[in-house]
Scaffold this motif. Structure first.
Motif, mmCIF file in Angstrom:
data_model
loop_
_atom_site.group_PDB
_atom_site.id
_atom_site.type_symbol
_atom_site.label_atom_id
_atom_site.label_comp_id
_atom_site.label_asym_id
_atom_site.label_seq_id
_atom_site.Cartn_x
_atom_site.Cartn_y
_atom_site.Cartn_z
ATOM 1 N N TYR A 142 1.532 -0.917 -5.186
ATOM 2 C CA TYR A 142 2.941 -1.301 -5.296
ATOM 3 C C TYR A 142 3.742 -0.817 -4.084
ATOM 4 C CZ TYR A 142 1.650 -2.151 -10.176
ATOM 5 O OH TYR A 142 1.045 -2.599 -11.319
ATOM 6 N N LEU A 146 5.821 -3.341 -1.557
ATOM 7 C CA LEU A 146 7.282 -3.216 -1.417
ATOM 8 C C LEU A 146 7.684 -2.821 -0.006
ATOM 9 C CD1 LEU A 146 8.091 -1.462 -4.809
ATOM 10 C CD2 LEU A 146 8.959 -3.686 -4.078
ATOM 11 N N THR A 182 14.726 -2.928 -1.243
ATOM 12 C CA THR A 182 13.394 -2.318 -1.227
ATOM 13 C C THR A 182 13.459 -0.865 -1.665
ATOM 14 O OG1 THR A 182 12.540 -3.808 0.480
ATOM 15 C CG2 THR A 182 11.458 -1.671 0.252
ATOM 16 N N ASN A 185 13.948 -0.776 -5.336
ATOM 17 C CA ASN A 185 12.721 -1.130 -6.029
ATOM 18 C C ASN A 185 11.690 -0.007 -5.985
ATOM 19 O OD1 ASN A 185 12.950 -3.705 -7.267
ATOM 20 N ND2 ASN A 185 12.987 -4.676 -5.249
ATOM 21 N N THR A 189 10.115 1.659 -9.226
ATOM 22 C CA THR A 189 8.655 1.781 -9.357
ATOM 23 C C THR A 189 8.264 3.208 -9.727
ATOM 24 O OG1 THR A 189 8.357 0.028 -7.722
ATOM 25 C CG2 THR A 189 6.454 1.431 -8.182
ATOM 26 N N ILE A 358 6.455 -10.045 -2.860
ATOM 27 C CA ILE A 358 6.530 -9.333 -4.130
ATOM 28 C C ILE A 358 5.588 -9.942 -5.156
ATOM 29 C CG2 ILE A 358 8.309 -10.502 -5.504
ATOM 30 C CD1 ILE A 358 8.106 -6.759 -4.607
ATOM 31 N N ASN A 361 2.907 -7.706 -6.616
ATOM 32 C CA ASN A 361 3.123 -6.704 -7.663
ATOM 33 C C ASN A 361 2.877 -7.246 -9.064
ATOM 34 O OD1 ASN A 361 3.659 -4.675 -5.901
ATOM 35 N ND2 ASN A 361 5.820 -4.424 -6.425
ATOM 36 N N ASN A 400 11.596 -6.315 -9.775
ATOM 37 C CA ASN A 400 11.673 -6.393 -8.314
ATOM 38 C C ASN A 400 12.339 -7.684 -7.864
ATOM 39 O OD1 ASN A 400 8.333 -4.950 -7.912
ATOM 40 N ND2 ASN A 400 10.313 -3.936 -8.100
#
Length: 415
Positions: A142, A146, A182, A185, A189, A358, A361, A400
């Motif tokens: 991940y 990202l 980002t 995110n 995460t 993305i 993910n 995301n």
């Protein structure tokens, strides 16, 4: 339904199940089997199959596999890891260090590079401290997905957008449009991984890092030279892209030059070459063939046309690029989508970059870097299953996407 699509669905099922009776099916075996079927059935010609294979990507991976294996065999990778991570005294700190460190590194070194180098590194850290290896493999996957979103050289599809879309200042454009979402995110995460694997952190003891010695000092010197060449050439590439210079350095050339010191100067070059991850190279060649076969049928194009939507709007770009990247991979998807954005503004291009990247993910096949991580993990006695990835990745991916869409809407205005 047509044979190519049926084969692709069967490959997805095999990757998800990973077993037929007593036989374990590896990802590369499932995809290679699918490519053999469509070739044998005449769904794609041998000439079209060879044309579909992106040899620039293949050579890049070959060079990076050589660099990564040199770092592992010499012990230099683990020596660097000790120097970088010995300050982290808890599992939470280590998780955050890997997440943000891998993310920012992938923005500079490209996500596939981090997948190759990072996999044995996080597995060693997990084993050394008795932590869940799946947690750290997911964190790495991940993070590099990202982190690569916000850089024009973070992944191959972003580089394609930056070089073919005529962006005046690609690094500035990507950073201004995509850095803030980002970072948000990455924070999300971290919180999701902390929650899903909360039992891991309740029982974790303070970390004690064991000093690491080089396994082969001579090979370690060559590994250090390879790493310096890699970073130096990437910095040169960044400067050339920023200056919009007509001189361009292909990523495959960077990787192959970085691989030269151990291949030319090490007496263990043959054992090094034998130990490379050839299975992953087979996977990529087979994936190019299989996805090209599906695309040639036109079934996906007809389904998109049937939607009767504006394919150049930001929401449509993000949703279509994310979903179709699961089926034909994000690099060919971007190559096919860019001609439709001939008059596309920065908002459309950044939406394409965010959506196609993305996609990684959500599911394992959404990004090449995911497959590299899993294939490398299996070489080191670990693995990460399809459903383990999806149960975290699908909700995370939707969050995301929402964050990127909201930010692009704010940054560029409604679209």
């Amino acid at each position: 339904m047509n044979l190519s699509l049926i084969v692709l669905i069967a490959v997805f099922i095999l990757i998800a199940l990973r077993k037929i009776g007593r036989f374990t099916i590896k990802i590369w075996q499932a995809v290679a089997g699918g490519a053999v079927v469509v070739l044998a059935a005449g769904e794609i010609s041998w000439r079209d199959a060879l044309t579909a294979i992106d040899f620039d990507v293949m050579l890049f991976l070959l060079g990076m596999f050589a660099v990564g294996q040199t770092l592992v065999l010499s012990g230099y990778l683990y020596y660097l890891a000790y120097r970088l991570f010995n300050r982290f005294k808890s599992a939470q700190q280590l998780l955050m260090g890997i997440l943000f460190g891998a993310a920012f590194s992938s923005a500079l070194l490209m996500n596939d590079t981090l997948a190759i180098i990072g996999t044995p590194l996080v597995l060693r850290l997990a084993r050394e401290h008795g932590l869940n290896s799946k947690l750290f493999l997911l964190t790495l996957a991940y993070a590099i997905t990202l982190g690569s979103v916000m850089s024009p050289i973070g992944n191959p599809q972003n580089l394609l957008i930056a070089t073919h879309a005529g962006l005046a200042a690609p690094f500035q454009t990507f950073f201004e449009a995509l850095a803030v979402p980002t970072l948000l995110n990455l924070a999300v995460t971290y919180l999701i991984l902390r929650w899903v694997y909360r039992a891991q952190f309740r029982t974790a003891l303070p970390l004690v890092h064991n000093p690491v010695e080089l396994l082969d000092p001579k090979l370690a010197r060559l590994a250090r030279l390879s790493l310096c060449l890699l970073i130096g050439l990437i910095i040169v590439k960044i400067i050339l892209v920023s200056l919009r210079s007509p001189i361009q350095i292909n990523l495959s050339h960077i990787a192959l030059i970085a691989a030269l010191p151990p291949i030319l100067l090490s007496p263990a070059r043959l054992s090094l070459l034998k130990s490379l991850d050839w299975a992953t190279l087979v996977f990529f060649a087979a994936l190019f063939v299989l996805t090209a076969s599906v695309w040639q049928t036109g079934i996906m194009q007809r389904q998109v046309d049937a939607l009767a939507i504006d394919l150049t709007s930001v929401p449509a770009i993000m949703l279509l690029s994310t979903s179709l990247s699961q089926l034909i991979s994000n690099v060919p998807l971007v190559a096919l989508y860019l001609p439709m954005l001939t008059h596309g503004d920065s908002a459309s291009l950044m939406a394409l970059a965010a959506g196609s990247t993305i996609a990684g993910n959500f599911l394992i096949l959404g990004a090449a870097s995911n497959v590299i991580i899993i294939q490398h993990a299996e070489k080191h006695g670990a693995t990460l299953g399809f459903f383990e990835f999806a149960r975290v990745g699908i909700p995370l991916g939707f969050i995301n996407l929402l964050i990127y869409w909201v930010w692009l809407r704010y940054w560029y205005g409604p679209a």
